[in-house]
Write a protein that holds these residues in place. Structure first.
Motif, PDB file in Angstrom:
ATOM      1  N   ASP A 134       0.842  -1.194   0.000  1.00  9.70           N
ATOM      2  CA  ASP A 134       0.000   0.000   0.000  1.00  9.70           C
ATOM      3  C   ASP A 134       0.878   1.246   0.000  1.00  9.70           C
ATOM      4  OD1 ASP A 134       0.865   0.474   2.624  1.00  9.70           O
ATOM      5  OD2 ASP A 134      -1.139   0.429   3.497  1.00  9.70           O
ATOM      6  N   ARG A 135       0.255   2.421   0.141  1.00  8.07           N
ATOM      7  CA  ARG A 135       1.012   3.676   0.062  1.00  8.07           C
ATOM      8  C   ARG A 135       2.017   3.840   1.193  1.00  8.07           C
ATOM      9  NH1 ARG A 135      -3.780   7.934   1.504  1.00  8.07           N
ATOM     10  NH2 ARG A 135      -3.711   7.678   3.749  1.00  8.07           N
ATOM     11  N   ASN A 136       1.875   3.062   2.270  1.00  3.17           N
ATOM     12  CA  ASN A 136       2.796   3.128   3.405  1.00  3.17           C
ATOM     13  C   ASN A 136       3.805   1.986   3.416  1.00  3.17           C
ATOM     14  OD1 ASN A 136       1.451   5.415   4.458  1.00  3.17           O
ATOM     15  ND2 ASN A 136      -0.108   4.078   5.323  1.00  3.17           N
ATOM     16  N   LEU A 188      -5.862  -0.969   6.472  1.00  4.19           N
ATOM     17  CA  LEU A 188      -6.267  -0.726   7.855  1.00  4.19           C
ATOM     18  C   LEU A 188      -6.244  -1.997   8.693  1.00  4.19           C
ATOM     19  CD1 LEU A 188      -9.389   1.490   7.098  1.00  4.19           C
ATOM     20  CD2 LEU A 188      -7.064   2.248   7.595  1.00  4.19           C
ATOM     21  N   GLY A 200      -4.604   5.939  -3.684  1.00  5.45           N
ATOM     22  CA  GLY A 200      -3.990   6.180  -2.380  1.00  5.45           C
ATOM     23  C   GLY A 200      -4.394   5.172  -1.330  1.00  5.45           C
ATOM     24  N   LEU A 201      -4.439   3.890  -1.697  1.00  2.88           N
ATOM     25  CA  LEU A 201      -4.909   2.858  -0.778  1.00  2.88           C
ATOM     26  C   LEU A 201      -4.002   2.722   0.445  1.00  2.88           C
ATOM     27  CD1 LEU A 201      -7.078   0.590  -0.484  1.00  2.88           C
ATOM     28  CD2 LEU A 201      -5.296  -0.960  -1.304  1.00  2.88           C
ATOM     29  N   GLU A 202      -4.635   2.676   1.604  1.00  8.36           N
ATOM     30  CA  GLU A 202      -3.933   2.437   2.869  1.00  8.36           C
ATOM     31  C   GLU A 202      -4.605   1.268   3.573  1.00  8.36           C
ATOM     32  OE1 GLU A 202      -2.514   4.782   6.874  1.00  8.36           O
ATOM     33  OE2 GLU A 202      -4.231   5.564   5.780  1.00  8.36           O
ATOM     34  N   THR A 233       2.929  -1.277   3.421  1.00  7.64           N
ATOM     35  CA  THR A 233       2.344  -2.453   4.059  1.00  7.64           C
ATOM     36  C   THR A 233       1.970  -3.481   3.000  1.00  7.64           C
ATOM     37  OG1 THR A 233       1.435  -1.072   5.825  1.00  7.64           O
ATOM     38  CG2 THR A 233       0.465  -3.254   5.563  1.00  7.64           C
ATOM     39  N   GLY A 245      -8.753  -1.894   3.179  1.00  9.52           N
ATOM     40  CA  GLY A 245      -8.034  -0.639   3.045  1.00  9.52           C
ATOM     41  C   GLY A 245      -8.963   0.500   2.674  1.00  9.52           C
ATOM     42  N   ARG A 246      -8.530   1.702   2.981  1.00  8.37           N
ATOM     43  CA  ARG A 246      -9.313   2.893   2.671  1.00  8.37           C
ATOM     44  C   ARG A 246      -8.589   3.686   1.600  1.00  8.37           C
ATOM     45  NH1 ARG A 246     -13.597   3.898   5.135  1.00  8.37           N
ATOM     46  NH2 ARG A 246     -13.072   3.025   7.145  1.00  8.37           N
ATOM     47  N   ASP A 247      -9.352   4.194   0.620  1.00  9.23           N
ATOM     48  CA  ASP A 247      -8.751   5.042  -0.412  1.00  9.23           C
ATOM     49  C   ASP A 247      -8.773   6.494   0.044  1.00  9.23           C
ATOM     50  OD1 ASP A 247     -11.301   6.117  -0.988  1.00  9.23           O
ATOM     51  OD2 ASP A 247     -11.588   4.856  -2.748  1.00  9.23           O
ATOM     52  N   LYS A 248      -8.183   7.373  -0.745  1.00 14.87           N
ATOM     53  CA  LYS A 248      -8.065   8.775  -0.339  1.00 14.87           C
ATOM     54  C   LYS A 248      -9.408   9.495  -0.288  1.00 14.87           C
ATOM     55  CE  LYS A 248      -6.691   9.993  -5.034  1.00 14.87           C
ATOM     56  NZ  LYS A 248      -5.550  10.390  -5.858  1.00 14.87           N
TER      57      LYS A 248
END
Length: 120
Positions: free
Chosen positions: A46-48, A109, A105-107, A50, A58-61
């Motif tokens: 993901d963007r971090n 969670l 921008g998937l992150e 992970t 995951g949550r998008d922007k």
């Protein structure tokens, strides 16, 4: 080439474990009585940074919640929107790619086993 990795959810102890080895008999079925889910690494981050696994959330922007799923009638993994904020025009399953992750921008969670409350 991406690393082939798996993890497994131990429902009894409520813990996630890395899978070191997988072994099937000739029928390609898990041993009798084994029913804990095994998740495969997608090969993407993901963007971090992970790692993304099957059944991750995951949550998008824009605030939409997505689940990593297997693509039906195709190879690979996809994203299914499970919580729509109304700010997205692609709510049907999306093929998962590095470009999709960057664009949206998937992150990550968590996953459906350790954070089921995200699905409520």
């Amino acid at each position: 080439m991406r690393p082939i990795k798996f993890r497994a959810w131990d429902a009894l102890n409520k813990e996630m474990y890395p899978v070191r080895t997988l072994q099937w008999d000739q029928s390609m079925k898990f041993p009798e009585g084994y029913d804990d889910p095994i998740m495969q690494f997608t090969g993407l981050l993901d963007r971090n940074g992970t790692e993304l696994y099957h059944h991750d959330l995951g949550r998008d922007k824009r605030g939409n919640l997505w689940r990593v799923d297997e693509m039906r009638n195709a190879t690979g993994f996809g994203m299914t929107c499970v919580s729509d904020t109304g700010a997205h025009d692609e709510l049907y399953p999306q093929h998962l790619s590095y470009g999709w992750i960057v664009l949206h921008g998937l992150e990550i969670l968590g996953n459906i086993y350790e954070q089921p409350e995200l699905l409520i």
